[in-house]
Design an enzyme around this catalytic site. Sequence first.
Site, PDB file in Angstrom:
ATOM      1  N   LEU A 138       0.625  -1.408   0.194  1.00  0.00           N
ATOM      2  CA  LEU A 138      -0.320   0.138   0.017  1.00  0.00           C
ATOM      3  C   LEU A 138       1.089   0.999  -0.307  1.00  0.00           C
ATOM      4  N   PRO A 141       6.604   5.621  -2.026  1.00  0.00           N
ATOM      5  CA  PRO A 141       7.694   6.957  -1.531  1.00  0.00           C
ATOM      6  C   PRO A 141       7.073   7.915  -1.304  1.00  0.00           C
ATOM      7  N   HIS A 143       3.442   8.362  -0.409  1.00  0.00           N
ATOM      8  CA  HIS A 143       2.646   8.880   0.049  1.00  0.00           C
ATOM      9  C   HIS A 143       2.928   7.048   1.275  1.00  0.00           C
ATOM     10  N   GLY A 245      -9.362  -1.797   5.154  1.00  0.00           N
ATOM     11  CA  GLY A 245     -10.640  -2.500   5.871  1.00  0.00           C
ATOM     12  C   GLY A 245      -9.813  -3.916   5.925  1.00  0.00           C
ATOM     13  N   CYS A 246      -8.343  -4.417   5.416  1.00  0.00           N
ATOM     14  CA  CYS A 246      -7.010  -4.470   5.519  1.00  0.00           C
ATOM     15  C   CYS A 246      -6.793  -4.978   6.427  1.00  0.00           C
ATOM     16  N   GLU A 371       1.013   0.541  10.055  1.00  0.00           N
ATOM     17  CA  GLU A 371      -0.429   0.162  10.523  1.00  0.00           C
ATOM     18  C   GLU A 371      -1.009   1.567  11.120  1.00  0.00           C
ATOM     19  N   HIS A 374       0.939   6.797  15.168  1.00  0.00           N
ATOM     20  CA  HIS A 374       0.344   7.114  16.789  1.00  0.00           C
ATOM     21  C   HIS A 374      -0.534   8.571  16.330  1.00  0.00           C
ATOM     22  N   PHE A 391      -7.121  15.573   9.549  1.00  0.00           N
ATOM     23  CA  PHE A 391      -6.251  14.869   8.613  1.00  0.00           C
ATOM     24  C   PHE A 391      -5.933  15.962   7.712  1.00  0.00           C
TER      25      PHE A 391
HETATM   26  P1  TGC Z   1     -11.297   8.563   3.888  1.00  0.00           P
HETATM   27  O1  TGC Z   1     -12.112   9.539   3.554  1.00  0.00           O
HETATM   28  O2  TGC Z   1     -10.756   8.491   5.670  1.00  0.00           O
HETATM   29  O3  TGC Z   1     -11.465   6.785   4.049  1.00  0.00           O
HETATM   30  C1  TGC Z   1     -11.694   6.250   2.528  1.00  0.00           C
HETATM   31  C2  TGC Z   1     -12.328   5.476   2.254  1.00  0.00           C
HETATM   32  O4  TGC Z   1     -12.475   3.959   3.306  1.00  0.00           O
HETATM   33  C3  TGC Z   1     -13.482   4.070   4.657  1.00  0.00           C
HETATM   34  N1  TGC Z   1     -12.382   3.618   5.712  1.00  0.00           N
HETATM   35  C4  TGC Z   1     -12.294   2.737   6.607  1.00  0.00           C
HETATM   36  N2  TGC Z   1     -12.848   1.304   5.076  1.00  0.00           N
HETATM   37  C5  TGC Z   1     -11.982   0.336   6.513  1.00  0.00           C
HETATM   38  N3  TGC Z   1     -11.631   0.536   7.354  1.00  0.00           N
HETATM   39  C6  TGC Z   1     -11.104   1.445   7.370  1.00  0.00           C
HETATM   40  N4  TGC Z   1      -9.908   1.596   8.690  1.00  0.00           N
HETATM   41  C7  TGC Z   1     -11.279   2.545   7.560  1.00  0.00           C
HETATM   42  N5  TGC Z   1     -11.037   4.123   7.001  1.00  0.00           N
HETATM   43  C8  TGC Z   1     -11.753   4.872   6.396  1.00  0.00           C
HETATM   44  C9  TGC Z   1     -14.406   5.675   4.488  1.00  0.00           C
HETATM   45  O5  TGC Z   1     -15.409   4.923   4.663  1.00  0.00           O
HETATM   46  C10 TGC Z   1     -14.320   6.170   2.716  1.00  0.00           C
HETATM   47  O6  TGC Z   1     -14.898   5.142   2.211  1.00  0.00           O
HETATM   48  P2  TGC Z   1     -16.253   5.223   0.682  1.00  0.00           P
HETATM   49  O7  TGC Z   1     -16.954   4.380   0.602  1.00  0.00           O
HETATM   50  O8  TGC Z   1     -16.721   6.144   1.803  1.00  0.00           O
HETATM   51  O9  TGC Z   1     -15.049   6.082  -0.693  1.00  0.00           O
HETATM   52  O10 TGC Z   1      -9.377   8.104   3.541  1.00  0.00           O
HETATM   53  P3  TGC Z   1      -8.238   9.383   4.029  1.00  0.00           P
HETATM   54  O11 TGC Z   1      -8.271   9.648   2.901  1.00  0.00           O
HETATM   55  O12 TGC Z   1      -9.350  10.608   4.559  1.00  0.00           O
HETATM   56  O13 TGC Z   1      -7.311   8.680   4.766  1.00  0.00           O
HETATM   57  C11 TGC Z   1      -7.702   8.156   6.817  1.00  0.00           C
HETATM   58  C12 TGC Z   1      -6.801   7.614   6.761  1.00  0.00           C
HETATM   59  C13 TGC Z   1      -5.704   8.723   7.097  1.00  0.00           C
HETATM   60  C14 TGC Z   1      -7.440   7.331   8.721  1.00  0.00           C
HETATM   61  C15 TGC Z   1      -6.655   6.325   6.218  1.00  0.00           C
HETATM   62  O14 TGC Z   1      -5.770   6.325   4.998  1.00  0.00           O
HETATM   63  C16 TGC Z   1      -5.172   5.751   7.512  1.00  0.00           C
HETATM   64  O15 TGC Z   1      -5.095   5.271   7.913  1.00  0.00           O
HETATM   65  N6  TGC Z   1      -3.585   5.985   6.981  1.00  0.00           N
HETATM   66  C17 TGC Z   1      -3.135   5.140   8.039  1.00  0.00           C
HETATM   67  C18 TGC Z   1      -1.985   4.429   6.212  1.00  0.00           C
HETATM   68  C19 TGC Z   1      -2.355   3.532   7.512  1.00  0.00           C
HETATM   69  O16 TGC Z   1      -2.125   2.833   7.882  1.00  0.00           O
HETATM   70  N7  TGC Z   1      -0.995   2.442   5.677  1.00  0.00           N
HETATM   71  C20 TGC Z   1      -0.521   1.101   6.703  1.00  0.00           C
HETATM   72  C21 TGC Z   1      -0.175   0.514   6.035  1.00  0.00           C
HETATM   73  S1  TGC Z   1       0.057  -0.959   6.257  1.00  0.00           S
HETATM   74  C22 TGC Z   1       1.321  -1.864   6.640  1.00  0.00           C
HETATM   75  O17 TGC Z   1       1.622  -1.112   7.272  1.00  0.00           O
HETATM   76  C23 TGC Z   1       1.850  -3.091   7.108  1.00  0.00           C
HETATM   77  S2  TGC Z   1       2.972  -3.150   8.264  1.00  0.00           S
HETATM   78  C24 TGC Z   1       2.293  -4.795   8.445  1.00  0.00           C
HETATM   79  C25 TGC Z   1       3.288  -5.355   9.302  1.00  0.00           C
HETATM   80  O18 TGC Z   1       4.373  -5.539   9.138  1.00  0.00           O
HETATM   81  O19 TGC Z   1       2.837  -5.816  10.293  1.00  0.00           O
HETATM   82  P1  FAD Z   2       4.527   9.901   7.120  1.00  0.00           P
HETATM   83  O1  FAD Z   2       3.109   9.762   6.152  1.00  0.00           O
HETATM   84  O2  FAD Z   2       5.516  10.575   6.233  1.00  0.00           O
HETATM   85  O3  FAD Z   2       4.430  11.145   8.343  1.00  0.00           O
HETATM   86  C1  FAD Z   2       5.428  11.407   8.782  1.00  0.00           C
HETATM   87  C2  FAD Z   2       4.766  11.961  10.084  1.00  0.00           C
HETATM   88  O4  FAD Z   2       4.441  12.895   9.879  1.00  0.00           O
HETATM   89  C3  FAD Z   2       5.046  10.627  11.185  1.00  0.00           C
HETATM   90  O5  FAD Z   2       4.995  11.164  12.505  1.00  0.00           O
HETATM   91  C4  FAD Z   2       3.294  11.238  10.375  1.00  0.00           C
HETATM   92  O6  FAD Z   2       2.126  10.949  12.050  1.00  0.00           O
HETATM   93  C5  FAD Z   2       3.083  12.818  10.562  1.00  0.00           C
HETATM   94  N1  FAD Z   2       1.618  13.185   9.876  1.00  0.00           N
HETATM   95  C6  FAD Z   2       1.267  12.212   8.231  1.00  0.00           C
HETATM   96  N2  FAD Z   2       0.827  12.817   8.049  1.00  0.00           N
HETATM   97  C7  FAD Z   2      -0.346  13.679   9.023  1.00  0.00           C
HETATM   98  C8  FAD Z   2      -1.492  14.750   9.545  1.00  0.00           C
HETATM   99  N3  FAD Z   2      -2.887  14.475   8.549  1.00  0.00           N
HETATM  100  N4  FAD Z   2      -1.612  15.203  10.499  1.00  0.00           N
HETATM  101  C9  FAD Z   2      -0.503  15.445  11.863  1.00  0.00           C
HETATM  102  N5  FAD Z   2       0.158  14.247  11.615  1.00  0.00           N
HETATM  103  C10 FAD Z   2       0.733  13.893  10.250  1.00  0.00           C
HETATM  104  N6  FAD Z   2       3.313  -0.672   4.968  1.00  0.00           N
HETATM  105  C11 FAD Z   2       2.776  -1.736   3.802  1.00  0.00           C
HETATM  106  O7  FAD Z   2       1.920  -1.093   2.879  1.00  0.00           O
HETATM  107  N7  FAD Z   2       2.719  -2.695   3.588  1.00  0.00           N
HETATM  108  C12 FAD Z   2       4.143  -2.991   4.749  1.00  0.00           C
HETATM  109  O8  FAD Z   2       3.899  -4.039   4.508  1.00  0.00           O
HETATM  110  C13 FAD Z   2       4.701  -2.600   5.055  1.00  0.00           C
HETATM  111  N8  FAD Z   2       5.447  -3.047   6.182  1.00  0.00           N
HETATM  112  C14 FAD Z   2       5.810  -1.508   7.150  1.00  0.00           C
HETATM  113  C15 FAD Z   2       7.532  -2.628   7.984  1.00  0.00           C
HETATM  114  C16 FAD Z   2       8.230  -1.706   8.537  1.00  0.00           C
HETATM  115  C17 FAD Z   2       9.678  -1.302   9.502  1.00  0.00           C
HETATM  116  C18 FAD Z   2       7.501   0.457   8.198  1.00  0.00           C
HETATM  117  C19 FAD Z   2       8.274   1.359   9.406  1.00  0.00           C
HETATM  118  C20 FAD Z   2       6.911   0.911   8.154  1.00  0.00           C
HETATM  119  C21 FAD Z   2       5.679  -0.475   6.827  1.00  0.00           C
HETATM  120  N9  FAD Z   2       4.826  -0.428   5.767  1.00  0.00           N
HETATM  121  C22 FAD Z   2       4.072  -1.009   4.760  1.00  0.00           C
HETATM  122  C23 FAD Z   2       4.879   2.013   6.154  1.00  0.00           C
HETATM  123  C24 FAD Z   2       4.193   2.071   7.087  1.00  0.00           C
HETATM  124  O9  FAD Z   2       2.666   2.328   7.061  1.00  0.00           O
HETATM  125  C25 FAD Z   2       4.614   3.733   7.537  1.00  0.00           C
HETATM  126  O10 FAD Z   2       5.888   4.000   7.687  1.00  0.00           O
HETATM  127  C26 FAD Z   2       3.924   4.744   7.557  1.00  0.00           C
HETATM  128  O11 FAD Z   2       1.805   4.883   7.289  1.00  0.00           O
HETATM  129  C27 FAD Z   2       4.079   6.330   7.711  1.00  0.00           C
HETATM  130  O12 FAD Z   2       4.290   6.479   6.476  1.00  0.00           O
HETATM  131  P2  FAD Z   2       5.213   7.294   6.712  1.00  0.00           P
HETATM  132  O13 FAD Z   2       6.844   6.574   6.730  1.00  0.00           O
HETATM  133  O14 FAD Z   2       5.483   7.606   4.785  1.00  0.00           O
HETATM  134  O15 FAD Z   2       4.795   8.207   7.037  1.00  0.00           O
END
Ligand code: TGC
Ligand code: FAD
Length: 392
Positions: A138, A141, A143, A245-246, A371, A374, A391
């Site tokens: 997901l 670089p 996003h 959702g995942c 995920e 904080h 946001f």
């Molecule tokens: P927003 O406009 O709020 O929402 C877009 C659509 O998504 C729906 N939605 C959700 N649906 C299911 N579960 C949720 N938690 C949901 N949150 C939002 C929402 O209802 C909407 O649906 P629709 O039908 O109206 O289109 O989206 P936004 O662009 O404003 O962003 C919201 C935000 C910032 C909360 C979200 O994008 C976010 O959670 N950002 C954090 C990104 C993140 O967590 N990335 C993780 C990458 S994977 C990873 O890190 C794996 S690590 C794995 C490991 O090693 O364990």
């Molecule tokens: P950025 O989004 O650039 O954020 C930088 C700082 O700005 C953070 O402190 C953040 O809280 C803050 N910030 C950002 N937006 C706002 C806002 N609106 N308001 C206030 N503060 C804000 N991703 C995957 O897709 N799949 C994976 O398997 C996966 N595995 C990972 C494994 C590791 C070891 C790590 C470190 C990361 C992994 N990730 C994965 C990526 C991870 O989900 C992202 O690093 C995370 O979502 C944050 O994105 P970023 O690092 O680009 O930080």
Amino acid sequence: MNQDLFQAPDYYNLDDLLTDEHKMVRDAARDWVKRSVSPIIEEAAQRAEFPNEILGGLAEVGAFGPYIPEEYGGAGLDQISYGLIMQELERGDSGVRSTASVQSSLVMYPIFKYGSEEQKQKYLPKLASGEMIGCFGLTEPNHGSNPGGMETKIKDMGDHYLLNGAKMWISNAPFADIAIVWAKNEEGRIHGLVVERGMEGFTTPETHNKWSLRTSATGELIFDNVKIPKENILPEKSGLGAPLGCLDSARFGIAWGAIGAAMDCYDTALRYSKERVQFGKPIAAFQLQQKKLAEMITEITKAQLLAWRLGALKNEGRATSAQISMAKRNNVDMALKIAREARQILGAMGITGDYSIMRHMMNLESVITYEGTHDIHLLITGMDITGENAFK
Ligand code: TGC
Ligand code: FAD
């Protein structure tokens, strides 16, 4: 490393809230971690390598798809069992839990929820047995917290799609057999697709020099005109809500997993404080050390209650995304603070690999960022209670 003497804290008799099946699943994972993870994990972390030899054991304790139905090779367990498995794995090491989280909630879950019957039959049993390993792309670089801005694209070529773009920070990427990749179509709609290792134009370079999560392999996913057969698109859901959702499922597992890391740090520090003598007394007898330990067990107990209640709500299909965010944020922060305090209780010994605390501390620096950071989880709670989006 020192012998694994772990004894799980249960200050409020939370075992009384668990079913026999929960306890059986939890104890099997706990025993396996003691036998197969603890003896090898420190060296794997020092080498910065995922220990491949544990894949079979992970599958055997049901860590790959605990809640996926048995007909697809999963363990068919409930959400509390899933949480307990993640807790025990992260008690061993966050990198081990990460591998299982990604496989279960970020690869098997989207195939199960959004995939076709053919996709489920083709991939799920092999993922459950560990014969196949997956990753989830997901983050890009440009996003991270804002995945909706992703630039990775698919173009409809009639009988197939062409995929171009790049993902980074992807757990399991360097050795994954398949990747669940999120990309925009020409209309800007996000779709999930299954990309298989070996497809021309698809590469997965490893990310080196991590000081955190060293037992989990992290890498990039690079797509250079990769031909994706149409049957590899997940047909049942599109839009940003599909990958989010995942994340709900994976964040739930992390809320439990972090408790495991905290329990291990607390247990290690408690034992050490009773054995280490300074000024003629065990350091456990000094008020300052007792304050640290008493606050740790209080915070662990609160986190255990939060996780259990969230699991009960999730079993009933009532857990909201915002509730999951609160638990992920609270429990990871709690674990990181406990790791830092526990490290101090061990004095200089705390910085060595003879104890697990420093490894947990460094790992949790990733867990508090991935995920959803904080900050992001705080903003999700803020939006939920105020109705205001802070946001953007
Ligand atoms: P927003 O406009 O709020 O929402 C877009 C659509 O998504 C729906 N939605 C959700 N649906 C299911 N579960 C949720 N938690 C949901 N949150 C939002 C929402 O209802 C909407 O649906 P629709 O039908 O109206 O289109 O989206 P936004 O662009 O404003 O962003 C919201 C935000 C910032 C909360 C979200 O994008 C976010 O959670 N950002 C954090 C990104 C993140 O967590 N990335 C993780 C990458 S994977 C990873 O890190 C794996 S690590 C794995 C490991 O090693 O364990
Ligand atoms: P950025 O989004 O650039 O954020 C930088 C700082 O700005 C953070 O402190 C953040 O809280 C803050 N910030 C950002 N937006 C706002 C806002 N609106 N308001 C206030 N503060 C804000 N991703 C995957 O897709 N799949 C994976 O398997 C996966 N595995 C990972 C494994 C590791 C070891 C790590 C470190 C990361 C992994 N990730 C994965 C990526 C991870 O989900 C992202 O690093 C995370 O979502 C944050 O994105 P970023 O690092 O680009 O930080």
